[in-house]
Design a protein around this motif. Structure first.
Motif, PDB file in Angstrom:
ATOM      1  N   ARG A 125      36.883  32.480  29.892  1.00 31.22           N
ATOM      2  CA  ARG A 125      37.657  33.543  30.548  1.00 31.22           C
ATOM      3  C   ARG A 125      39.159  33.351  30.381  1.00 31.22           C
ATOM      4  O   ARG A 125      39.927  33.343  31.346  1.00 31.22           O
ATOM      5  CB  ARG A 125      37.329  33.647  32.041  1.00 31.22           C
ATOM      6  CG  ARG A 125      35.854  33.880  32.275  1.00 31.22           C
ATOM      7  CD  ARG A 125      35.576  34.458  33.626  1.00 31.22           C
ATOM      8  NE  ARG A 125      34.130  34.526  33.851  1.00 31.22           N
ATOM      9  CZ  ARG A 125      33.559  34.971  34.945  1.00 31.22           C
ATOM     10  NH1 ARG A 125      34.295  35.393  35.931  1.00 31.22           N
ATOM     11  NH2 ARG A 125      32.258  35.009  35.055  1.00 31.22           N
ATOM     12  N   LEU A 126      39.583  33.177  29.146  1.00 31.18           N
ATOM     13  CA  LEU A 126      41.020  33.125  28.866  1.00 31.18           C
ATOM     14  C   LEU A 126      41.509  34.550  28.675  1.00 31.18           C
ATOM     15  O   LEU A 126      40.774  35.406  28.186  1.00 31.18           O
ATOM     16  CB  LEU A 126      41.279  32.299  27.610  1.00 31.18           C
ATOM     17  CG  LEU A 126      40.748  30.874  27.643  1.00 31.18           C
ATOM     18  CD1 LEU A 126      41.020  30.171  26.322  1.00 31.18           C
ATOM     19  CD2 LEU A 126      41.357  30.091  28.786  1.00 31.18           C
TER      20      LEU A 126
ATOM     21  N   ARG B 159      35.223  40.136  34.550  1.00 30.73           N
ATOM     22  CA  ARG B 159      35.188  38.679  34.676  1.00 30.73           C
ATOM     23  C   ARG B 159      36.602  38.105  34.606  1.00 30.73           C
ATOM     24  O   ARG B 159      36.906  37.115  35.260  1.00 30.73           O
ATOM     25  CB  ARG B 159      34.313  38.087  33.578  1.00 30.73           C
ATOM     26  CG  ARG B 159      32.846  38.510  33.730  1.00 30.73           C
ATOM     27  CD  ARG B 159      32.055  38.102  32.525  1.00 30.73           C
ATOM     28  NE  ARG B 159      32.784  38.447  31.316  1.00 30.73           N
ATOM     29  CZ  ARG B 159      32.592  37.859  30.144  1.00 30.73           C
ATOM     30  NH1 ARG B 159      31.718  36.903  30.022  1.00 30.73           N
ATOM     31  NH2 ARG B 159      33.275  38.235  29.088  1.00 30.73           N
ATOM     32  N   LEU B 160      37.471  38.751  33.823  1.00 26.47           N
ATOM     33  CA  LEU B 160      38.863  38.294  33.767  1.00 26.47           C
ATOM     34  C   LEU B 160      39.562  38.563  35.094  1.00 26.47           C
ATOM     35  O   LEU B 160      40.369  37.758  35.562  1.00 26.47           O
ATOM     36  CB  LEU B 160      39.606  38.998  32.624  1.00 26.47           C
ATOM     37  CG  LEU B 160      39.208  38.577  31.218  1.00 26.47           C
ATOM     38  CD1 LEU B 160      40.044  39.329  30.195  1.00 26.47           C
ATOM     39  CD2 LEU B 160      39.393  37.076  31.040  1.00 26.47           C
ATOM     40  N   ILE B 161      39.250  39.704  35.692  1.00 27.28           N
ATOM     41  CA  ILE B 161      39.876  40.038  36.978  1.00 27.28           C
ATOM     42  C   ILE B 161      39.435  39.034  38.036  1.00 27.28           C
ATOM     43  O   ILE B 161      40.258  38.533  38.821  1.00 27.28           O
ATOM     44  CB  ILE B 161      39.512  41.477  37.381  1.00 27.28           C
ATOM     45  CG1 ILE B 161      40.094  42.451  36.350  1.00 27.28           C
ATOM     46  CG2 ILE B 161      40.002  41.794  38.779  1.00 27.28           C
ATOM     47  CD1 ILE B 161      39.716  43.884  36.573  1.00 27.28           C
ATOM     48  N   GLU B 162      38.151  38.692  38.019  1.00 30.13           N
ATOM     49  CA  GLU B 162      37.644  37.713  38.975  1.00 30.13           C
ATOM     50  C   GLU B 162      38.322  36.370  38.771  1.00 30.13           C
ATOM     51  O   GLU B 162      38.763  35.717  39.725  1.00 30.13           O
ATOM     52  CB  GLU B 162      36.134  37.580  38.792  1.00 30.13           C
ATOM     53  CG  GLU B 162      35.474  36.735  39.837  1.00 30.13           C
ATOM     54  CD  GLU B 162      33.977  36.652  39.603  1.00 30.13           C
ATOM     55  OE1 GLU B 162      33.251  37.387  40.268  1.00 30.13           O
ATOM     56  OE2 GLU B 162      33.545  35.869  38.743  1.00 30.13           O
ATOM     57  N   MET B 163      38.439  35.955  37.495  1.00 25.33           N
ATOM     58  CA  MET B 163      39.103  34.700  37.179  1.00 25.33           C
ATOM     59  C   MET B 163      40.528  34.703  37.731  1.00 25.33           C
ATOM     60  O   MET B 163      40.961  33.744  38.367  1.00 25.33           O
ATOM     61  CB  MET B 163      39.110  34.512  35.653  1.00 25.33           C
ATOM     62  CG  MET B 163      39.746  33.245  35.144  1.00 25.33           C
ATOM     63  SD  MET B 163      41.519  33.305  35.083  1.00 25.33           S
ATOM     64  CE  MET B 163      41.780  34.645  33.944  1.00 25.33           C
ATOM     65  N   ALA B 164      41.240  35.806  37.504  1.00 33.60           N
ATOM     66  CA  ALA B 164      42.634  35.877  37.950  1.00 33.60           C
ATOM     67  C   ALA B 164      42.725  35.744  39.470  1.00 33.60           C
ATOM     68  O   ALA B 164      43.648  35.124  39.991  1.00 33.60           O
ATOM     69  CB  ALA B 164      43.253  37.191  37.484  1.00 33.60           C
TER      70      ALA B 164
END
Ligand SMILES: Nc1ncnc2c1ncn2[C@@H]1O[C@H](COP(=O)(O)OP(=O)(O)OP(=O)(O)O)[C@@H](O)[C@H]1O
Ligand SMILES: [Mg+2]
Lengths: 277, 272
Positions: A125-126, B159-164
């Protein structure tokens, strides 16, 4: 086209060798261990779960889970697919709310997302539109460039700081993700099958890297894995989750640094855990 | 050996360039011959040399640049207003469900109205002043940008939003560092659509009612049967359109440098 591809492969080979030798240099390890032992208790935060339950609609995934993780422990969780391992991790991270029960980290109750808890996902998730350095310093805290650079150096990727994530290999991406998690010096690191998608060689390399960094930083670690050998090779303690509850809770008292499946006691432990899964 | 391949490649590209220009140049030459020999009446279509002369003449006395500047100004004003509104509404509808329910169905309905059909109404409202043309361009350009911004934001990897969120990004940082860059490829596609609509709208609007601009220049020339100027106007429109397209390509390669499709090696491979 053939030229470019082979050049890339060569390049990766070079990086691989470089990091393969660096982390398990015997002398540095021996030096580091005693000094970092004190840091471990200072950085790590104890995690306490009391009567933790989680349901999605009618399906109960976790029921009345009690678990105490001492500060600085490396705990591995194994269990069948769909038994609620990721759900448990998301609850500890504060991404989801429990249906019942409480979670505390250090002395504080977890109500929402925690700044001293970091989660490493199965996929790296980069952000593809930030370079490696910008990804590592994603929170853009004061002096993030220096701390991000230091974290990258820690995982052996300082020379890739200016690359786009798209050109990294799977193992390199996970190492960048690990560096990103380390930047803020978390008290708790949660890992959700972070090495599942890697080949066996890269996975072993990542094990050594994680073990070294965990020893240096001393954070409390919860590692989810479906690989029992991985759990026994890395963890201080292994728990098995079955039917939403803890089916086995077993310490791993093997000396470090460990070699995977090296001795009979490790094999015996693995067999014991597999019985319960 | 690599050297030879390179040479052969260079030769092949040169040949390709010559081949791709052969047809247009041939047509222009034929056209010139046909005009000179009287096969084509210069009252219907001027000779290429006459167009070139008109171009030179109008460039020297400044008329061409004045009209082109006025047209460009209208186009950009309309785009800024329409594109700005489309972008803001697209962002709002993209990040908030309540905003989506308020705007989206109306926008989807309105986008099916051909905006050029509004010309009579627009002339009633604004007369033939600047506002009429800017309004039309704004209406035409708002929709592609709205749709693509909305779609781009909705398709950003959750998934990127969750990671952020796990890594402590607040709402503003989340928008600037995750949502907007993730939606950017789609937004730029919308911009390119809008640019096409922008010139087309402006040509129609200026041809129907204007007292300046390229469209006015050509309509004015038509009254005096100056076909060379009419053709010149068409060519200038084409050039302006091409320029706008080249600019967005430049923006794309810069803003999307991270995208594998825009990385230098990849583009070199992709263009045969
Ligand atoms: N958001 C959700 N809504 C509904 N059900 C969910 C949701 N998240 C998880 N579940 C369900 O909870 C159960 C546990 O899921 P979870 O992802 O925690 O499993 P897991 O142990 O991590 O499995 P795996 O090893 O395959 O990753 C599954 O049955 C899943 O369908
Ligand atoms: Mg899971």
């Amino acid at each position: 086209m053939r030229d470019a591809a082979s050049a890339l492969r060569l390049h990766e080979g070079a990086v691989f060798q470089e990091t393969d030798t660096a982390p398990h240099d015997a002398t540095t390890l021996r030096e580091v261990v005693p000094r970092k032992q004190e840091a471990r208790t200072a950085n790590g935060k104890a995690v306490q779960l009391n009567g933790l339950s989680k349901s999605f609609g009618n399906r109960r995934v976790l029921s009345k889970l009690d678990l105490a993780i001492p500060a600085g422990q490396l705990l591995a969780i194994v269990g069948r697919s769909g038994c609620g391992k990721s759900t448990l991790l998301r609850l500890i991270a504060g991404l989801d709310q429990p249906s019942a029960g409480t979670i505390s980290i250090g002395d504080a109750r977890v109500q929402s997302l925690q700044s001293n808890v970091r989660l490493l996902f199965q996929d790296a998730r980069l952000l593809p539109w930030h370079r490696v350095l910008g990804n590592v310093g994603i929170a853009r805290a004061n002096g993030w460039r220096e701390s991000a650079m230091a974290a990258l150096a820690d995982v052996g990727l300082a020379d890739r700081a200016n690359d786009w994530p798209a050109v990294l290999s799977g193992g390199q991406s996970q190492r960048v993700a690990l560096a990103r998690a380390l930047v803020s010096r978390p008290g708790v690191l949660l890992l959700d099958e972070p090495f599942g998608a890697l080949d066996a060689l890269t996975r072993m390399e990542m094990h050594r890297l994680l073990e070294r960094i965990w020893r240096e930083h001393g954070f409390t670690t919860v590692l989810i894995t479906h690989d029992v050998a991985e759990a026994v090779a890395l963890a201080d303690r292994v728990i098995v989750i079955r039917d939403g509850a803890i089916a086995l809770d077993i310490p791993v008292d093997l000396p470090r640094p460990r070699r995977e499946a090296a001795d009979t006691s490790a094999v015996a432990l693995q067999a014991r855990i597999l019985e319960e899964v | 050996m690599a050297h030879q391949t390179q040479l052969r490649n260079a030769g092949a590209t040169a040949l390709q360039i010559v081949a791709s220009w052969a047809l247009p140049i041939g047509i222009v030459v034929e056209w010139e011959i046909a005009s000179r020999s009287g096969v084509i009446s210069t009252r219907l279509l001027p000779a290429p040399s006459a167009v070139a002369a008109a171009f030179w003449e109008n460039l020297r006395n400044g008329t061409l640049l004045t009209h082109a500047a006025i047209s460009t100004e209208r186009a950009l004003k309309g785009l800024a207003i329409g594109g700005g509104i489309g972008f803001i509404l697209g962002v709002l509808a993209g990040i908030s469900r309540p905003a989506e329910t308020v705007f989206d169905s109306s926008m989807q309905m309105l986008r099916n109205v051909p905006h050029l059909a509004m010309i009579p109404l627009v002339i009633l409202w604004f007369g033939i002043g600047e506002e009429a043309k800017i309004f039309l361009v704004a209406v035409g350009t708002a929709f592609p940008i709205y749709l693509n911004t909305f779609h781009g934001i909705r398709t950003v990897d959750v998934r990127l939003i969750e990671m952020a969120r796990v890594y402590g990004l607040g709402p503003l940082a989340l928008f600037w560092r995750v949502i907007l860059p993730g939606a950017l490829p789609s937004i730029l596609v919308g911009l390119r659509f809008s640019l096409g609509i922008m010139w087309l709208t402006l040509i129609v609007a200026e041809t129907i009612s204007a007292s300046s601009g390229i469209g006015y220049m050509t309509m004015n020339a038509r009254e005096f049967l100056q076909t060379d100027i009419v053709v010149l106007g068409i060519i200038v429109y084409a050039l302006l359109g091409k320029l706008a397209d080249a600019l967005t390509r430049l923006i794309e390669t810069r803003a999307l440098a991270w995208h594998p499709a825009y990385q230098p090696a990849a583009t070199r491979e992709a263009v045969p």
